[in-house]
Design an enzyme around this catalytic site. Structure first.
Site, PDB file in Angstrom:
ATOM      1  N   ASP A  64       0.852  -1.188   0.000  1.00 50.02           N
ATOM      2  CA  ASP A  64       0.000   0.000   0.000  1.00 50.02           C
ATOM      3  C   ASP A  64       0.892   1.244   0.000  1.00 50.02           C
ATOM      4  O   ASP A  64       1.892   1.314   0.730  1.00 50.02           O
ATOM      5  CB  ASP A  64      -0.928   0.007   1.220  1.00 50.02           C
ATOM      6  N   ASN A  77     -12.945  -2.935   2.455  1.00 47.51           N
ATOM      7  CA  ASN A  77     -13.842  -1.785   2.571  1.00 47.51           C
ATOM      8  C   ASN A  77     -14.848  -1.841   1.431  1.00 47.51           C
ATOM      9  O   ASN A  77     -14.467  -1.832   0.263  1.00 47.51           O
ATOM     10  CB  ASN A  77     -13.037  -0.481   2.509  1.00 47.51           C
ATOM     11  N   VAL A 110     -11.091   3.108  -3.783  1.00 47.17           N
ATOM     12  CA  VAL A 110     -10.763   2.587  -5.122  1.00 47.17           C
ATOM     13  C   VAL A 110     -11.801   1.517  -5.483  1.00 47.17           C
ATOM     14  O   VAL A 110     -11.870   0.471  -4.821  1.00 47.17           O
ATOM     15  CB  VAL A 110      -9.336   1.976  -5.157  1.00 47.17           C
ATOM     16  N   HIS A 145     -10.272  -5.127  -3.313  1.00 52.85           N
ATOM     17  CA  HIS A 145      -8.931  -5.418  -2.803  1.00 52.85           C
ATOM     18  C   HIS A 145      -9.030  -5.798  -1.335  1.00 52.85           C
ATOM     19  O   HIS A 145      -9.849  -5.240  -0.607  1.00 52.85           O
ATOM     20  CB  HIS A 145      -7.980  -4.218  -2.983  1.00 52.85           C
ATOM     21  N   HIS A 168      -7.142  -5.642   2.097  1.00 54.16           N
ATOM     22  CA  HIS A 168      -6.028  -5.050   2.839  1.00 54.16           C
ATOM     23  C   HIS A 168      -5.489  -6.098   3.805  1.00 54.16           C
ATOM     24  O   HIS A 168      -6.259  -6.807   4.454  1.00 54.16           O
ATOM     25  CB  HIS A 168      -6.494  -3.879   3.710  1.00 54.16           C
TER      26      HIS A 168
HETATM   27  P1  AMP Z   1      -9.757   1.572   0.014  1.00 53.44           P
HETATM   28  O1  AMP Z   1      -9.818   2.904   0.683  1.00 53.44           O
HETATM   29  O2  AMP Z   1     -10.181   0.414   0.867  1.00 53.44           O
HETATM   30  O3  AMP Z   1     -10.469   1.611  -1.325  1.00 53.44           O
HETATM   31  O4  AMP Z   1      -8.223   1.287  -0.244  1.00 53.44           O
HETATM   32  C1  AMP Z   1      -7.500   1.839  -1.289  1.00 53.44           C
HETATM   33  C2  AMP Z   1      -6.057   1.729  -0.894  1.00 53.44           C
HETATM   34  O5  AMP Z   1      -5.262   1.906  -2.038  1.00 53.44           O
HETATM   35  C3  AMP Z   1      -5.601   2.778   0.138  1.00 53.44           C
HETATM   36  O6  AMP Z   1      -5.104   2.137   1.300  1.00 53.44           O
HETATM   37  C4  AMP Z   1      -4.518   3.554  -0.605  1.00 53.44           C
HETATM   38  O7  AMP Z   1      -3.460   3.954   0.224  1.00 53.44           O
HETATM   39  C5  AMP Z   1      -4.082   2.539  -1.652  1.00 53.44           C
HETATM   40  N1  AMP Z   1      -3.469   3.119  -2.832  1.00 53.44           N
HETATM   41  C6  AMP Z   1      -3.897   4.192  -3.539  1.00 53.44           C
HETATM   42  N2  AMP Z   1      -3.089   4.409  -4.589  1.00 53.44           N
HETATM   43  C7  AMP Z   1      -2.126   3.453  -4.547  1.00 53.44           C
HETATM   44  C8  AMP Z   1      -0.998   3.152  -5.355  1.00 53.44           C
HETATM   45  N3  AMP Z   1      -0.680   3.889  -6.440  1.00 53.44           N
HETATM   46  N4  AMP Z   1      -0.220   2.095  -5.004  1.00 53.44           N
HETATM   47  C9  AMP Z   1      -0.521   1.371  -3.907  1.00 53.44           C
HETATM   48  N5  AMP Z   1      -1.577   1.591  -3.115  1.00 53.44           N
HETATM   49  C10 AMP Z   1      -2.373   2.629  -3.418  1.00 53.44           C
END
Ligand code: AMP
Length: 112
Positions: A29, A85, A94, A98, A100
């Site tokens: 992350d 999430n 996003v 995914h 975490h």
């Molecule tokens: P969520 O908020 O559950 O949708 O998680 C999205 C996650 O993607 C967050 O923890 C961000 O820090 C992570 N994230 C966003 N952009 C990137 C990236 N370019 N590379 C790796 N992780 C990312």
């Protein structure tokens, strides 16, 4: 339009890749919330868990087994937390499913 994670899978955006196979990819992350924080992402775009379908069953299982495998490889012997999430109330940012995986410190419960 491609999702952020599709761009990472396609190598259009750089990421630290921990594991990859034909079904999923695991990346660090970019904004870690624990000493170890990685994401396991299916290559097939499923927007969120709530939109997964019956035929995604083995794909979903694969994500969890990959989370466990990578956590083991990273030495998270004292445990770790998995989080998905789903939607606005969960803080999803996003729209590409995914898992975490957070570890390397004591987690609190209940989560915020
Ligand atoms: P969520 O908020 O559950 O949708 O998680 C999205 C996650 O993607 C967050 O923890 C961000 O820090 C992570 N994230 C966003 N952009 C990137 C990236 N370019 N590379 C790796 N992780 C990312």
């Amino acid at each position: 339009m491609s999702t952020l994670f599709e761009k990472i899978i396609a190598r259009d955006i750089p990421a630290e890749i921990l594991y990859e196979d034909e079904v999923c990819i695991a990346i660090k992350d970019i904004e870690p919330q624990a000493p170890v924080h990685f994401l396991v992402i299916p290559k097939k775009v499923i927007a969120r868990l709530g939109e997964a379908e019956k035929f995604d069953q083995s794909r979903l299982g694969h994500l969890l087994l990959t989370a466990s495998q990578v956590a083991r490889e990273l030495g998270l012997v004292d445990g770790y937390r998995t989080v998905i999430n789903n939607g606005i109330h969960a803080g999803e940012t996003v729209p590409h499913l995914h898992v975490h995986v957070l570890g390397g410190r004591q987690m609190k419960w209940p989560p915020g």
